[in-house]
Design a protein around this motif. Structure first.
Motif, PDB file in Angstrom:
ATOM      1  N   ALA A 129       0.830  -1.209   0.000  1.00 15.44           N
ATOM      2  CA  ALA A 129       0.000   0.000   0.000  1.00 15.44           C
ATOM      3  C   ALA A 129       0.864   1.259   0.000  1.00 15.44           C
ATOM      4  CB  ALA A 129      -0.933  -0.008   1.215  1.00 15.44           C
TER       5      ALA A 129
ATOM      6  N   THR B 249       2.501   1.919  -3.485  1.00 16.99           N
ATOM      7  CA  THR B 249       1.558   2.365  -4.513  1.00 16.99           C
ATOM      8  C   THR B 249       0.739   3.577  -4.089  1.00 16.99           C
ATOM      9  OG1 THR B 249      -0.067   0.762  -3.725  1.00 16.99           O
ATOM     10  CG2 THR B 249       1.377   0.073  -5.544  1.00 16.99           C
ATOM     11  N   ASN B 250       1.093   4.150  -2.918  1.00 16.77           N
ATOM     12  CA  ASN B 250       0.424   5.335  -2.387  1.00 16.77           C
ATOM     13  C   ASN B 250      -1.082   5.103  -2.251  1.00 16.77           C
ATOM     14  OD1 ASN B 250       0.506   7.881  -1.287  1.00 16.77           O
ATOM     15  ND2 ASN B 250       0.155   8.911  -3.249  1.00 16.77           N
ATOM     16  N   GLN B 251      -1.430   3.951  -1.685  1.00 16.09           N
ATOM     17  CA  GLN B 251      -2.824   3.613  -1.451  1.00 16.09           C
ATOM     18  C   GLN B 251      -3.049   3.494   0.056  1.00 16.09           C
ATOM     19  OE1 GLN B 251      -3.255  -0.066  -3.535  1.00 16.09           O
ATOM     20  NE2 GLN B 251      -3.575   0.902  -5.523  1.00 16.09           N
ATOM     21  N   ARG B 252      -4.308   3.500   0.427  1.00 14.90           N
ATOM     22  CA  ARG B 252      -4.650   3.293   1.821  1.00 14.90           C
ATOM     23  C   ARG B 252      -4.449   1.844   2.208  1.00 14.90           C
ATOM     24  NH1 ARG B 252      -9.527   6.689   4.093  1.00 14.90           N
ATOM     25  NH2 ARG B 252      -8.378   8.631   4.063  1.00 14.90           N
TER      26      ARG B 252
END
Length: 168
Positions: A159, A162-165
């Motif tokens: 996460a 990939t700069n995701q939550r």
């Protein structure tokens, strides 16, 4: 005197063939045993299609290639590893994937990739007493907790990359 000979065919999901002989019948039994073994081997080879053999060989190449690439990328992420090996490791993975596709006519299945990268391969061969002890002593729970921590760590790292939550 009893002599036991064990010969492995080196084929997937097939165990060693064993021949037990006495000292007096040794030459005859070995000769006939090897003849039976060769007949069995030829039958086994005949049962496998060319696609199955090609698939098996490609998976044998792919699993270690994927494991080395993945481990190296994880080490690079934490500041270690060998970035100079990435192209070579990627080429090995791609070569095995293309061999798989040539053998089967389709791309590699996600289940096969997951199996190759599964760090949770369970140990086998525990007796009932050992399993009971592991369960009662709490070591089974600790092992399961460590597996969940590793899984959460991998999910969190993915996460973040990939700069995701992060989701559990």
């Amino acid at each position: 005197m009893r002599i036991e000979i064990s010969i492995s065919l080196g084929l997937p999901k097939r165990g060693a063939k064993r021949f037990a002989v006495t000292n007096s019948s040794f030459p005859f039994v070995i000769q006939s045993g090897l003849r039976r073994l060769m007949d069995e081997f030829m039958r086994l080879v005949g049962e496998k299609s060319e696609a199955e053999v090609g698939r098996y060989r490609a998976l044998e190449q792919l699993a270690p290639a994927l494991q080395h690439l993945t481990a190296n990328m994880m080490r690079i992420t934490r500041g270690a590893g060998h970035p100079q090996r990435l192209a070579e490791e990627m080429a090995a993975c791609l070569g095995a994937m293309l061999a798989y596709e040539d053998a089967t006519g389709h791309g590699i299945l996600s289940e096969e990739i997951q199996a190759a990268l599964n760090p949770e391969k369970l140990e086998g061969g525990f007796t009932q007493e050992e399993m009971k002890f592991r369960y009662e002593s709490g070591s089974w729970d600790r092992e399961r907790a460590l597996v969940e921590i590793r899984r959460a760590s991998l999910a969190m790292t993915a996460a973040m990359l990939t700069n995701q939550r992060f989701q559990i």
